[in-house]
Design an enzyme around this catalytic site. Structure first.
Site, short mmCIF file in Angstrom:
data_model
loop_
_atom_site.label_atom_id
_atom_site.label_comp_id
_atom_site.label_asym_id
_atom_site.label_seq_id
_atom_site.Cartn_x
_atom_site.Cartn_y
_atom_site.Cartn_z
CE1 TYR A 101 -3.63 2.65 1.12
CE2 TYR A 101 -1.72 3.61 2.23
CZ TYR A 101 -3.02 3.73 1.75
OH TYR A 101 -3.69 4.91 1.91
CD GLU A 190 -6.05 4.74 -0.51
OE1 GLU A 190 -6.10 5.13 0.67
OE2 GLU A 190 -7.03 4.25 -1.11
#
Lengths: 382, 289
Positions: A101, A190
């Site tokens: 991530y 993101e």
């Protein structure tokens, strides 16, 4: 402003971040055609401004073009968290070796943009933060220098500590992500997941960006990405009328000036046993037209059983609001009861205008809210 | 006494010839605020309302008038620059009313202003008022009355509502401060509480927060650890859904963080009075004064 995954990927691609190819389909036919052109298995992904797409059945693997068609058939038009899915992204399926991530958020506490990266990717980052805090690296960026190369390197090595090649590639992606984020006026960017393929390449498999509404005037190209088909129609109408509107499930329609007072009014509706139908802020500089639009948007909701005006005139002139109420109800008389509370700038004139047209005005907020709740519930509450 | 603004406040209005700036400059003059200068680049040499000199830069205004406080009404794309210009010119209190300043601009403004030892209030705030003495911003003067309660809030009209109810109930205010509804702003709750604690005339504080962020939770901890004066708190947005921005850029519940319930719990744990609705401020403050 939310943008879709495919739009965020377009931005990422422009800044050199490796993203898989993909095309957008608004019909099953198109989805089938795109899948056939790729000639591989594809993933069909709902493009919708809501999280939890996968869990809601909005992401499907399709081995054949016919499967892609069937998947698109199911996904386009489905509801995810109250929003209709207008289109899908069709993208070749990747063989994944590992998932990580990487994201940038604006952190209120440190008053900076902050990187958050985690080798535990593909899942909810809040969950990782709560259950495995040592698996997350947080790195606040000094706005005077931007992301420095050694900082990017630290992030890269945190993600791939035993693979220098991947760590360096990831560091490069971190720098590119900073460029994409700042150049677009982002408030969030993101990559989740950032994957290593079985071939050993890094790939941003999913992309999410939120744009700061206050940056849109500076970035007309980004502002043009707004997809109104993916938004709630009443919220689109409100934005066009320069109103801030958020639909809720209750039956007391609220028209208020100022965000804090609007929230406090909704809360007071609840306090007296009612349920607010919406948040609606007509803003500071009032003009009658805004009130007309506000009433139009609120009365479109069939759940609304009573309307409550709560206006505290500062910059907002209460006579403007009164004129708006008169104008709006002259064209289309209301079929539901309305309670008007106003006080402040030009209150005497406002009361006079309202009385001349058969309305009455109250001055106390609690009295007005109780009355509106009583009317909306047919006398059952408050 | 009061906090942040008093009889020594000498105000420069940035954007004094604009629509909002000129309207509110007049209101502040009428209220009795010592407005010593205005700034609009290109309009230096003019006089506002035949008495307030207008300058091209804040530095010029400070040099000529000794202004120590600035209030900003310039449009959002230029507001960040205006805040930094004021701080660089030696202004010690910078109040930015402008709504819609990009958040990444604020990440740059904040350290810049800090480095120059200026206090920033806002942006996206109604400013502050010391009733009967000085008003900097847009809070309507007639709803306030001098007294011994300090008021601090993230909101505009909600502050007016509470102050109006206090005034009607005979509870006056030392200073009312609106710190603004943006995710990144200058002065926070704690700094205002600190100032009220140190102000001998303030006997109690009314604090209005809202959903989003953790400022109220930290403020509650400060109250518990460092305040001798009673504080009554309210949180707007108890019925707000998560993930949606409630008008103010900062009023958003992210995931499960920043809810009204969490903030109200922090207030209770800190021994603060908890107002369930604006009207409760009157009774809770009466009990504590």
């Amino acid at each position: 402003m939310n943008i879709h995954e495919y739009q965020a990927k377009d931005i990422f691609r422009r800044f050199g971040i490796p993203v898989p190819p993909g095309d957008v389909a608004t019909t099953p036919d198109e989805a089938e055609r795109i899948a056939r052109a790729y000639g591989t298995g594809v993933v069909v992904k709902a493009q919708v401004h809501a999280g939890g797409r996968g869990k809601a059945g909005g992401v499907k693997l399709a081995r054949t073009p016919a499967d892609a068609r069937a998947a698109a058939q199911q996904i386009i038009g489905m509801q995810i968290k109250g929003l209709t899915v207008p289109k899908v992204l069709v993208t070749p399926a990747a063989d994944i070796a590992s998932e990580a991530y990487a994201g940038i958020i604006v952190d209120r506490a440190s008053k900076r943009a902050v990187y958050m990266v985690s080798p535990a990717g593909g899942i909810d980052i809040e969950e990782v933060a709560a259950t495995m805090p040592d698996k997350i690296m947080r790195l606040p960026v000094d706005p005077r220098y931007g992301l420095l190369p050694f900082e990017a390197s630290r992030l890269g090595f945190f993600l791939y500590m035993d693979n220098a090649k991947l760590a360096r590639e990831a560091a490069k992606i971190m720098r590119q992500l900073w460029q994409a984020f700042t150049a677009s006026g982002g408030s969030l960017a993101e990559i989740n997941p950032l994957v290593v393929t079985t071939g050993g390449d890094l790939l941003a498999l999913d992309a999410k960006m939120v744009i700061d509404d206050n940056e849109l005037d500076r970035h007309p190209d980004i502002a043009a990405l707004r997809d109104e088909t993916a938004e709630d129609p009443s919220e689109v109408a409100a934005r066009r009328a320069n109103l801030t509107f958020i639909k809720l499930d209750g039956n007391v329609g609220c028209v208020v000036n100022g965000a804090g007072l609007a929230m406090a009014t909704m809360d007071l509706v609840k306090y007296y046993g009612g349920e607010p139908a919406n948040f609606l802020d007509i803003g500071g500089s009032s003009n009658p037209e805004k009130v007309v639009n506000a009433l139009r948007i609120i009365t479109r909701d069939p759940n609304v059983k009573a309307i409550l005006f709560n206006i505290f005139g500062g910059i907002t002139r209460t006579d403007d609001v009164a004129n708006g109420i008169v104008a709006a109800t002259r064209d289309t008389p209301l079929t539901i009861p309305m309670v008007i509370r106003l006080t402040g700038t030009n209150e005497e004139i406002a009361v006079q205008i309202l009385q001349q047209h058969g309305f009455s005005a109250m001055t106390d907020m609690d009295d007005a809210v109780q009355k509106a709740v009583r009317l909306a519930t047919g006398g059952k509450a408050a | 006494m009061s906090i942040f603004i008093d009889r020594n406040t000498k105000l420069v209005v940035q954007g004094i010839t604009g629509r909002d700036g000129s309207f509110h400059a007049k209101q502040m003059l009428e209220y009795g605020t010592c407005v010593v200068a205005g700034v609009t680049p290109g309009k230096g040499g003019q006089k506002f309302e035949n008495k307030v000199p207008v300058f091209d830069t804040v530095a010029d205004a400070v040099a000529a008038t000794g202004a120590n406080t600035s209030v900003i009404y310039v449009p959002p794309p230029f507001a960040a620059d205006a805040m930094m210009e004021a701080a660089d010119a030696g202004i010690s209190l910078v109040v930015c009313i402008t709504e819609g300043v990009p958040v990444l601009d604020m990440t740059r403004v904040y350290p810049y202003v800090q480095d120059r030892k200026a206090r920033l209030i806002g942006p996206n705030c109604p400013g502050l008022i010391t009733p009967g003495v000085s008003k900097v911003g847009i809070i309507p003067g007639r709803i306030c009355t001098a007294g011994n309660v300090g008021v601090v809030s993230r909101s505009g009209t909600l502050t007016y509502e509470v102050v109006y109810q206090l005034t009607r109930a005979g509870i006056g205010q030392t200073t009312c401060v609106g710190i603004g509804g943006d995710p990144i702003n200058g002065t926070n709750f704690i700094e205002c509480l600190q100032a009220f604690e140190a102000d001998p005339d303030t006997k109690a504080v009314a604090m209005m927060g809202e959903i989003g962020g953790t400022d109220e939770q930290q403020a509650a901890e400060f109250v518990r650890a460092h305040m001798s004066k009673p504080v009554v708190g309210f949180i707007a947005g108890q019925t707000a859904p998560p993930g949606r921005r409630m008008g103010h850029a900062g009023a958003i519940i992210s995931g499960s963080a920043g809810t009204a319930a969490e903030k109200l719990d922090a207030f209770k744990a800190a021994g603060m009075g908890v107002a369930q609705r604006p009207a409760d401020f009157v009774t809770l403050l009466h009990e504590r004064l």
